[in-house]
Design an enzyme around this catalytic site. Structure first.
Site, PDB file in Angstrom:
ATOM      1  CB  CYS A   1     -11.006 -31.513 -22.533  1.00  0.00           C
ATOM      2  SG  CYS A   1     -11.883 -29.840 -22.198  1.00  0.00           S
TER       3      CYS A   1
ATOM      4  CG  HIS B   1     -11.939 -31.566 -26.646  1.00  0.00           C
ATOM      5  ND1 HIS B   1     -13.086 -31.862 -25.884  1.00  0.00           N
ATOM      6  CD2 HIS B   1     -11.412 -30.825 -26.089  1.00  0.00           C
ATOM      7  CE1 HIS B   1     -13.428 -30.824 -25.182  1.00  0.00           C
ATOM      8  NE2 HIS B   1     -12.295 -29.721 -25.352  1.00  0.00           N
TER       9      HIS B   1
ATOM     10  CG  ASN C   1     -15.492 -27.669 -24.797  1.00  0.00           C
ATOM     11  OD1 ASN C   1     -15.296 -28.865 -24.204  1.00  0.00           O
ATOM     12  ND2 ASN C   1     -14.151 -27.018 -24.828  1.00  0.00           N
TER      13      ASN C   1
END
Length: 336
Positions: free
Chosen positions: A114, A251, A281
């Site tokens: 990520c 993020h 996500n």
């Protein structure tokens, strides 16, 4: 040394939506529970025959149409992803051919989960600022749905698929990259993983699974401690105060992680951009998706300072402070 800047951006998400209501029919959960704990309402899911390279190509095509850019003079392609079509060849090599980018261009995939897009941007800036390259294509893309266990309600409610691409080009004036901070803590590597050749990390036996496995509680604790500290270090290096930052893009793992991070930083949530509400996500794609959403909505403007901070498996984290100087769009973006 010379300057470099981000000149264009493009994004793509698959057409198929997976809503919280849909998930109610798959696992023991409900819309209220998911929204309360994550802030996510839906996510996009790639078709069975749609892979990370397909998302990358579509994101670059969006960039080309919106900004009138050519990729025929790109001399390096960097794809940040944890879900490549193949172990090898790389996604970057596949899309180099599909987009008609010259064979004299370098291509590589970058694996930092990520944090990957920020690492990719940092790498591109290094290549261009050093004079080794003039025009680098950086893409953050993942099809996390393909490695998500849809019987595990703790993870399947979180993840979706998406891609965003940016061009980093030489600037004859000043650099758009103002500061960075990188870090990792491999002692927590066992908290987010997908097994491959090995079945243990840090002498800890893992669940043997080709699906993503995550200890959300431990990642939460690590992130809310690490990110504010990293931001502080980044701003110190950049000789910039937090109140000079126009937008913060962490993020988009979970809204309940972003909120305490922003609170610890004493930074208003009204100036925080995230992409998780409608896209979930998307791993390496969350930060550029949020940036592009801000641009599409007219929030993010040239001349503003944007602080991006990725964190995730590794455990890795990476932050960049940039001042936007995008080229003028020649075409309105299509809705995501």
């Amino acid at each position: 040394m010379t300057g470099s800047k981000i000149t264009a951006i493009g994004s793509y998400v698959p057409a198929q939506r997976l809503t919280n209501t849909d998930l109610e029919h798959m696992v023991e959960t409900n819309d209220e529970w998911i929204v309360q704990r994550t802030g996510i309402r839906e996510r996009r899911i790639s078709r069975q025959d749609e892979f990370t390279s397909d998302l990358c190509v579509a994101a670059v095509e969006d960039l080309i149409v919106r900004y009138g850019k050519s990729v025929q003079d790109v001399d390096m392609v960097i794809v940040a992803t944890s879900t490549p079509d193949f172990t090898f060849p790389t996604v970057a090599a596949i899309i180099q051919h599909r987009l008609g980018i010259p064979m004299t261009s370098g291509t590589m995939d970058l694996s930092a989960a990520c944090s990957g897009f920020v690492y990719g941007l940092h790498t591109a800036n290094s290549f261009v600022a050093s004079g080794l390259h003039r025009k680098v294509l950086v893409i953050g893309a993942d099809t996390i749905s393909k490695i998500t266990d849809y019987t595990d309600r703790s993870t399947c409610i979180l993840f979706g698929d998406g891609a965003s691409a940016v061009l980093v080009e030489k600037s004859e004036e000043s650099s758009g990259f103002l500061g960075f901070h990188l870090g990792s803590d491999g002692s927590g590597a066992q908290h987010v993983y997908r097994t491959a050749l090995s079945r243990s990390i840090n002498d800890i036996e893992l669940i043997d699974s080709q699906m993503l496995v995550q200890n959300g509680r431990e990642v939460f604790r690590w992130a809310i401690r690490t990110v504010p500290q990293g931001v502080e270090q980044l701003l110190m290096k950049a000789e910039t105060e937090l109140d000079q930052v126009d937008w913060f893009i962490p993020h988009s793992a979970n809204l309940r992680i972003i909120e305490p991070i922003s609170e610890r930083m004493n930074y208003s949530m009204e100036k925080v951009l995230y992409s998780l509400v409608n896209f979930g996500n998307t791993s390496a794609a969350t930060i550029p998706l949020a940036l592009d959403m801000g641009i599409r909505e007219g929030k993010v403007q040239n001349g503003q300072k944007v602080l991006m901070y990725g964190f995730g498996a590794g455990l890795t984290h990476a932050g960049l402070l940039v001042q936007l100087d995008l080229d003028q769009q020649i075409s309105d973006p299509t809705p995501l």
